[in-house]
Write a protein that holds these residues in place. Structure first.
Motif, PDB file in Angstrom:
ATOM      1  N   UNK A 332      14.091  26.911  72.679  1.00 52.99           N
ATOM      2  CA  UNK A 332      14.216  26.137  71.454  1.00 52.99           C
ATOM      3  C   UNK A 332      14.656  27.055  70.336  1.00 52.99           C
ATOM      4  N   UNK A 333      15.545  26.589  69.492  1.00 52.92           N
ATOM      5  CA  UNK A 333      16.144  27.449  68.477  1.00 52.92           C
ATOM      6  C   UNK A 333      16.348  26.693  67.184  1.00 52.92           C
ATOM      7  N   UNK A 334      16.196  27.400  66.056  1.00 54.78           N
ATOM      8  CA  UNK A 334      16.562  26.903  64.741  1.00 54.78           C
ATOM      9  C   UNK A 334      17.411  27.970  64.052  1.00 54.78           C
ATOM     10  N   UNK A 335      18.426  27.528  63.338  1.00 54.99           N
ATOM     11  CA  UNK A 335      19.375  28.448  62.677  1.00 54.99           C
ATOM     12  C   UNK A 335      19.525  28.010  61.227  1.00 54.99           C
ATOM     13  N   UNK A 336      19.406  28.949  60.346  1.00 57.41           N
ATOM     14  CA  UNK A 336      19.567  28.676  58.910  1.00 57.41           C
ATOM     15  C   UNK A 336      20.568  29.657  58.327  1.00 57.41           C
ATOM     16  N   UNK A 337      21.571  29.133  57.619  1.00 59.71           N
ATOM     17  CA  UNK A 337      22.554  30.000  56.977  1.00 59.71           C
ATOM     18  C   UNK A 337      23.974  29.608  57.321  1.00 59.71           C
ATOM     19  N   UNK A 338      24.881  30.503  56.997  1.00 57.74           N
ATOM     20  CA  UNK A 338      26.299  30.209  57.223  1.00 57.74           C
ATOM     21  C   UNK A 338      27.039  31.516  57.413  1.00 57.74           C
ATOM     22  N   UNK A 339      27.698  31.651  58.566  1.00 60.50           N
ATOM     23  CA  UNK A 339      28.491  32.841  58.867  1.00 60.50           C
ATOM     24  C   UNK A 339      29.820  32.376  59.441  1.00 60.50           C
ATOM     25  N   UNK A 340      30.904  32.761  58.813  1.00 60.15           N
ATOM     26  CA  UNK A 340      32.216  32.462  59.360  1.00 60.15           C
ATOM     27  C   UNK A 340      32.513  33.408  60.520  1.00 60.15           C
ATOM     28  N   UNK A 341      33.362  32.991  61.460  1.00 59.27           N
ATOM     29  CA  UNK A 341      33.712  33.887  62.568  1.00 59.27           C
ATOM     30  C   UNK A 341      34.190  35.246  62.058  1.00 59.27           C
ATOM     31  N   UNK A 342      33.542  36.293  62.534  1.00 62.66           N
ATOM     32  CA  UNK A 342      33.889  37.642  62.111  1.00 62.66           C
ATOM     33  C   UNK A 342      33.433  37.990  60.712  1.00 62.66           C
ATOM     34  N   UNK A 343      32.616  37.142  60.100  1.00 59.52           N
ATOM     35  CA  UNK A 343      32.213  37.348  58.715  1.00 59.52           C
ATOM     36  C   UNK A 343      30.973  38.187  58.527  1.00 59.52           C
ATOM     37  N   UNK A 344      30.493  38.832  59.566  1.00 57.62           N
ATOM     38  CA  UNK A 344      29.311  39.685  59.467  1.00 57.62           C
ATOM     39  C   UNK A 344      29.649  41.069  60.003  1.00 57.62           C
ATOM     40  N   UNK A 345      28.836  42.048  59.645  1.00 61.37           N
ATOM     41  CA  UNK A 345      29.078  43.397  60.160  1.00 61.37           C
ATOM     42  C   UNK A 345      27.934  43.930  61.015  1.00 61.37           C
ATOM     43  N   UNK A 346      26.858  43.148  61.141  1.00 61.96           N
ATOM     44  CA  UNK A 346      25.715  43.618  61.912  1.00 61.96           C
ATOM     45  C   UNK A 346      24.819  42.448  62.290  1.00 61.96           C
ATOM     46  N   UNK A 347      24.281  42.484  63.507  1.00 66.23           N
ATOM     47  CA  UNK A 347      23.225  41.567  63.928  1.00 66.23           C
ATOM     48  C   UNK A 347      22.028  42.404  64.338  1.00 66.23           C
ATOM     49  N   UNK A 348      20.857  42.063  63.804  1.00 64.63           N
ATOM     50  CA  UNK A 348      19.639  42.778  64.174  1.00 64.63           C
ATOM     51  C   UNK A 348      18.625  41.772  64.703  1.00 64.63           C
ATOM     52  N   UNK A 349      17.719  42.261  65.540  1.00 68.09           N
ATOM     53  CA  UNK A 349      16.771  41.393  66.225  1.00 68.09           C
ATOM     54  C   UNK A 349      15.342  41.828  65.954  1.00 68.09           C
ATOM     55  N   UNK A 350      14.497  40.847  65.730  1.00 68.88           N
ATOM     56  CA  UNK A 350      13.043  41.043  65.635  1.00 68.88           C
ATOM     57  C   UNK A 350      12.443  40.309  66.830  1.00 68.88           C
ATOM     58  N   UNK A 351      11.759  41.050  67.694  1.00 69.10           N
ATOM     59  CA  UNK A 351      11.219  40.447  68.904  1.00 69.10           C
ATOM     60  C   UNK A 351      12.005  40.877  70.124  1.00 69.10           C
ATOM     61  N   UNK A 352      11.832  40.130  71.214  1.00 71.58           N
ATOM     62  CA  UNK A 352      12.414  40.520  72.496  1.00 71.58           C
ATOM     63  C   UNK A 352      13.473  39.513  72.938  1.00 71.58           C
ATOM     64  N   UNK A 353      14.683  40.006  73.084  1.00 75.24           N
ATOM     65  CA  UNK A 353      15.754  39.134  73.556  1.00 75.24           C
ATOM     66  C   UNK A 353      15.656  38.899  75.058  1.00 75.24           C
ATOM     67  N   UNK A 354      15.030  39.818  75.796  1.00 79.08           N
ATOM     68  CA  UNK A 354      14.961  39.658  77.245  1.00 79.08           C
ATOM     69  C   UNK A 354      14.053  38.498  77.639  1.00 79.08           C
ATOM     70  N   UNK A 355      13.021  38.230  76.843  1.00 73.24           N
ATOM     71  CA  UNK A 355      12.150  37.086  77.107  1.00 73.24           C
ATOM     72  C   UNK A 355      12.521  35.878  76.250  1.00 73.24           C
ATOM     73  N   UNK A 356      13.572  36.023  75.474  1.00 76.51           N
ATOM     74  CA  UNK A 356      14.073  34.967  74.591  1.00 76.51           C
ATOM     75  C   UNK A 356      12.996  34.482  73.624  1.00 76.51           C
ATOM     76  N   UNK A 357      12.347  35.433  72.989  1.00 76.92           N
ATOM     77  CA  UNK A 357      11.404  35.165  71.906  1.00 76.92           C
ATOM     78  C   UNK A 357      11.725  36.148  70.793  1.00 76.92           C
TER      79      UNK A 357
END
Length: 418
Positions: A332-357
């Motif tokens: 289950x996912x919720x997304x807030x905000x607006x990013x155009x394709x290629x409009x960011x320079x970094x993605x960072x993660x809080x939590x574990x992507x391997x367990x999808x949390x």
């Protein structure tokens, strides 16, 4: 009804219903006419590719209001009515039966339509698009017996219907022209997570492919031919290659149209008495400083009431950040905000992507453009506050689960550096 006194809403989906509701809540006691070309009273569309499609939600849960609500609130709901034109000079809408309906203010909530797949065989029986209740009903019925399903398009509709098909026990082949599903929406880092989600659940994901033809026998789809000559056998084909805003009425009426009906922050079009909201509106967003068109449920929920207030002469500037959600398998996912394709320079993660949390943050120049919480709940308010603040936040603190999200703004900008 006296001519040119009504507030008329063209489009009886979620957006039109919420606009009518807002007009009454704001105290407007004049005529409100809500025109829809479907036989169904206004309903919400997300369940059509989620709970309703999978048999988890009853049909009654789809509707925006109980059937008696419209009469109780003196909203003239007219279903099965096709509007063929708008006469801005005469302040009238033209109906397919030859009638004319005068308006004082007009709101266009005409929504959007699935983009057709421009290949031979796209009109065969067994090729499905998903937009309305009968579409979902047909796909649901198909999944009861189909053993092999081909899904063309790796956007939200494609992924959600692929998940529904897998839940029904079908073999699923997902065909996407981009290198990854959702690549243009989420960027490579997060798009890969959704690709892995589907392959982990047994989907045959084929990215970077082009569909040449939908093949069939006796007028019914039986598979998909790809441009490289390979074939995908299928009992049913589901197409989800995007939607197109329904701007025909607006364009014919001479309104400014470009990727939707262009409206200002108050949802007013190039004609002072005509407004637009929902999928069809390409609205100026004050926080972003540009026009954007948002195709998601939350926009259809919140933007039309703002348009209703503007129609009543209130000073309105709709600046809510886009929000959307999805449910696929155990994600289950919720997304807030607006990013155009290629409009960011970094993605960072809080939590574990391997367990999808986890929570993902998209940044540009240290500012958070968007945040997505995956299987982490009750965090949309602080994520929205971070996104709307426009403040620079140290990525190390964004990723540190020991720093509460509610404290990040207090650590932003210069205060975090001193």
């Amino acid at each position: 009804m006296a001519a040119n006194t009504a507030f008329v809403i063209v489009g009886a989906g979620l957006a039109g219903a919420k606009a009518a509701e807002a007009l009454r809540e704001e105290g407007f006691d004049g005529p409100v006419v809500l025109l829809g070309d479907e036989p169904e009273r206004p309903y919400e569309r997300p369940p059509l590719s989620k709970g309703y499609l999978m048999g988890q939600d009853e049909r009654d849960k789809l509707y925006v209001h109980p059937s008696q609500w419209y009469a109780e609130h003196d909203v003239d709901l007219r279903l099965g009515v096709t509007v063929t034109g708008v006469d801005p000079a005469g302040h009238e809408v033209l109906l397919a039966d030859g009638g004319r309906l005068g308006y004082a203010k007009l709101l266009l909530t005409t929504g959007s339509s699935p983009r057709p797949l421009p290949v031979p065989g796209a009109d065969l029986d067994g090729v499905h698009y998903l937009r309305r209740i009968p579409d979902s009903d047909r796909i649901k019925h198909t999944l009861e017996s189909a053993t092999r399903v081909a899904v063309i398009g790796g956007g939200w509709i494609g992924l959600e219907t692929a998940a529904a098909a897998r839940a029904a026990g079908a073999e699923v082949t997902l065909l996407e022209s981009a290198p990854l599903p959702l690549l243009g929406v989420l960027g490579r880092e997060v798009a890969q997570i959704f690709a892995n989600l589907h392959t982990d659940h047994g989907v045959d994901l084929r990215s970077g492919v082009q569909v040449a033809e939908i093949t069939g026998y006796g007028g019914r789809a039986g598979g998909v031919l790809l441009a490289d000559g390979s074939r995908v056998e299928a009992d049913a084909v589901i197409v989800g290659v995007g939607i197109t805003p329904n701007t025909g009425l607006a364009a014919a009426a001479g309104l400014d149209v470009a990727n939707g009906v262009r409206v200002d922050a108050g949802l007013r079009s190039s004609h002072p008495d005509i407004y637009a909201a929902g999928d069809v509106a390409n609205a100026f967003h004050p926080r972003l400083g540009k026009h954007i068109r948002v195709e998601h449920w939350a926009n259809a929920l919140h933007q039309p009431p703002a348009a209703a207030r503007a129609m009543l002469g209130q000073d309105v500037s709709y600046d809510r950040m886009p929000y959307f959600y999805t449910d696929q398998y155990d994600l289950g996912m919720e997304y807030t905000g607006y990013v155009e394709p290629g409009g960011y320079d970094q993605v960072v993660f809080r939590g574990r992507t391997d367990t999808r949390e986890f929570i993902a943050f998209w940044l540009a120049d240290g500012r958070v453009l968007a945040g997505m919480n995956v299987n982490v709940w009750d965090v949309t308010d602080p994520i929205d506050a971070i996104v709307t603040s426009g403040r620079r936040i140290d990525p190390a603190r964004l990723t540190d689960a020991d720093v509460p999200l509610t404290e990040l703004l207090a650590l932003a900008d210069g205060r975090q550096e001193r």
